[in-house]
Design a protein around this motif. Structure first.
Motif, PDB file in Angstrom:
ATOM      1  N   GLY A 227       1.241  -1.255  -0.242  1.00  0.00           N
ATOM      2  CA  GLY A 227       0.176   0.228  -0.023  1.00  0.00           C
ATOM      3  C   GLY A 227       1.100   0.797   0.031  1.00  0.00           C
ATOM      4  N   ASN A 228       2.056   0.925   0.193  1.00  0.00           N
ATOM      5  CA  ASN A 228       3.100   2.413   0.290  1.00  0.00           C
ATOM      6  C   ASN A 228       4.198   2.177  -0.456  1.00  0.00           C
ATOM      7  OD1 ASN A 228       4.247  -0.128   2.620  1.00  0.00           O
ATOM      8  ND2 ASN A 228       5.835   0.594   1.107  1.00  0.00           N
ATOM      9  N   GLY A 229       3.276   1.381  -1.535  1.00  0.00           N
ATOM     10  CA  GLY A 229       4.282   1.444  -2.396  1.00  0.00           C
ATOM     11  C   GLY A 229       4.120   2.563  -3.953  1.00  0.00           C
ATOM     12  N   CYS A 230       4.620   2.517  -5.133  1.00  0.00           N
ATOM     13  CA  CYS A 230       4.734   3.677  -6.189  1.00  0.00           C
ATOM     14  C   CYS A 230       3.700   3.252  -6.787  1.00  0.00           C
ATOM     15  CB  CYS A 230       6.214   3.634  -6.546  1.00  0.00           C
ATOM     16  SG  CYS A 230       6.880   2.085  -7.341  1.00  0.00           S
ATOM     17  N   ASP A 231       3.210   4.205  -7.482  1.00  0.00           N
ATOM     18  CA  ASP A 231       2.340   4.201  -8.137  1.00  0.00           C
ATOM     19  C   ASP A 231       2.334   2.996  -9.557  1.00  0.00           C
ATOM     20  OD1 ASP A 231       0.377   5.669  -7.923  1.00  0.00           O
ATOM     21  OD2 ASP A 231       1.273   7.074  -8.825  1.00  0.00           O
ATOM     22  N   GLY A 232       3.401   2.382 -10.298  1.00  0.00           N
ATOM     23  CA  GLY A 232       3.659   1.865 -11.206  1.00  0.00           C
ATOM     24  C   GLY A 232       3.631   0.365 -10.694  1.00  0.00           C
ATOM     25  N   VAL A 233       4.405   0.368  -9.392  1.00  0.00           N
ATOM     26  CA  VAL A 233       3.849  -1.581  -9.197  1.00  0.00           C
ATOM     27  C   VAL A 233       2.512  -1.211  -8.604  1.00  0.00           C
ATOM     28  CG1 VAL A 233       6.540  -1.513  -8.049  1.00  0.00           C
ATOM     29  CG2 VAL A 233       3.963  -0.935  -6.747  1.00  0.00           C
ATOM     30  N   LYS A 234       1.914  -0.885  -8.051  1.00  0.00           N
ATOM     31  CA  LYS A 234       0.124  -0.571  -8.000  1.00  0.00           C
ATOM     32  C   LYS A 234      -0.695  -1.337  -9.429  1.00  0.00           C
ATOM     33  CE  LYS A 234       0.313   2.031  -3.859  1.00  0.00           C
ATOM     34  NZ  LYS A 234      -0.257   3.485  -2.930  1.00  0.00           N
TER      35      LYS A 234
END
Length: 259
Positions: A227-234
Motif C-alpha cells: 500500500g505504501n508502494g509507488c504507482d508503477g507497482v500498483k
C-alpha cells in the motif's frame, strides 16, 4: 493467473516491503506470516536491490529460514547457504567511464561496498533514510567486482552521452529518486528465473513496492504491491495490499486464504 495459495515460492523485497523505512523495523506480523508460510511447505526468498552486505546490515539474512536470495537487483543469486548460483558483473572499463562522467559520488556494490568520492548531501540523506549504519569508505575503483551502482547526481551526466553510455544498462529510481544502475542482463526478474530453475519451481508470487520491482512483479504468476508502494507497482500488481506498518504482507496472505 494462478491463485496465490497455489504458488510454490514467495519472493519478498526488503525496503518498503518487509522493512518499514520510517521506523526501520520489521513488523512482527510479517515475521509470523513468513514463518507460517514455511510451516505450510512453501518456499520463501529475498528479492532485493541490496547487496549481501546491505542485507546483512538490516539483519534480514539471519531473520528467517530463506530458501534463496536474489540480491543486487538480480545481479547476485545465492542458494540457501549463501553459495553463488549466478553473478552478473559490470564491465570494469565501463565502470571507470561512468565514474569519470558522473559529477558526484557513486555507491559501488560488489562483495564490498564503497563510494567513488566524498559523499554529498543527497547521499547522506539517502543513507539516513535506509538506515545505513555508517558511511562507506571512499576509495579509488581498481576493477573490483561490481554488481550494482547508485548515482546521486545522475543529472550531471551529459544527456547527449546517456543513450550510448547506458545502452547495456537498466536504470530505475529508488525511493528517493536516486538512480540504481545495473546490467541489462540483470534485473530482479532475471534473478528470479535463475533461482526458480535452481530450486526446480515454476509458480511464484512476488511482493514489492518500488520501481525496481515493476518488471519482477509483471513476471510473477501472482503479484502483490504494498500500500505504501509507488504507482508503477500498483498498476502492474495483481493485488494492492495495506502498508508495511498496517501488516500488509499478513493481510494479503490471509485475504487470499494462504494463511
Amino acid at each position: 493467473m494462478i491463485k496465490l495459495k497455489n504458488s510454490e515460492i514467495f519472493y519478498f523485497d526488503v525496503d518498503g516491503t518487509l522493512l518499514d523505512n520510517k521506523t526501520h523495523t520489521f513488523p512482527q506480523s510479517t515475521l509470523d506470516a513468513l514463518n507460517s508460510l514455511k510451516q505450510r511447505g512453501y518456499k520463501i526468498a529475498l528479492c532485493t536491490g541490496r547487496s549481501l552486505l546491505g542485507a546483512h546490515e538490516v539483519g534480514v539474512v539471519d531473520m528467517l529460514d530463506w530458501d534463496g536470495y536474489v540480491l543486487a537487483n538480480g545481479s547476485l543469486v545465492l542458494d540457501r547457504d549463501l553459495n553463488v548460483i549466478n553473478e552478473v558483473i559490470m564491465d570494469p572499463q565501463w565502470v571507470r567511464e561512468l565514474i569519470a562522467l558522473n559529477d558526484g559520488p557513486l555507491m559501488l556494490e560488489g562483495d564490498e561496498i564503497f563510494i567513488s568520492s566524498q559523499p554529498n548531501q543527497k547521499m547522506i540523506d539517502s543513507f539516513a533514510h535506509f538506515n545505513v549504519p555508517e558511511m562507506y569508505p571512499v576509495k579509488t575503483y581498481n576493477d573490483e567486482k561490481i554488481f550494482n551502482i547508485l548515482s546521486y547526481d545522475f543529472d550531471t551526466i551529459p544527456e547527449s552521452l546517456r543513450e550510448t553510455l547506458f545502452a547495456e544498462s537498466i536504470i530505475v529510481g529508488d525511493q528517493l529518486g536516486n538512480r540504481e544502475i545495473m546490467s541489462i542482463h540483470s534485473g530482479k526478474h532475471n534473478g528470479v528465473k535463475v533461482l526458480n530453475n535452481h530450486l526446480g519451481v515454476q509458480r511464484f508470487a512476488g511482493f514489492g513496492d518500488g520501481e525496481n520491482d515493476v518488471t519482477f512483479l509483471q513476471s510473477a504468476d501472482f503479484s502483490v504491491a504494498m500500500g505504501n508502494g509507488c504507482d508503477g507497482v500498483k498498476e502492474v500488481a495483481t493485488f494492492t495490499t495495506k502498508t508495511v506498518l498496517e501488516d500488509g504482507i499478513a493481510h494479503a496472505l490471509k485475504h487470499f486464504g494462504v494463511l
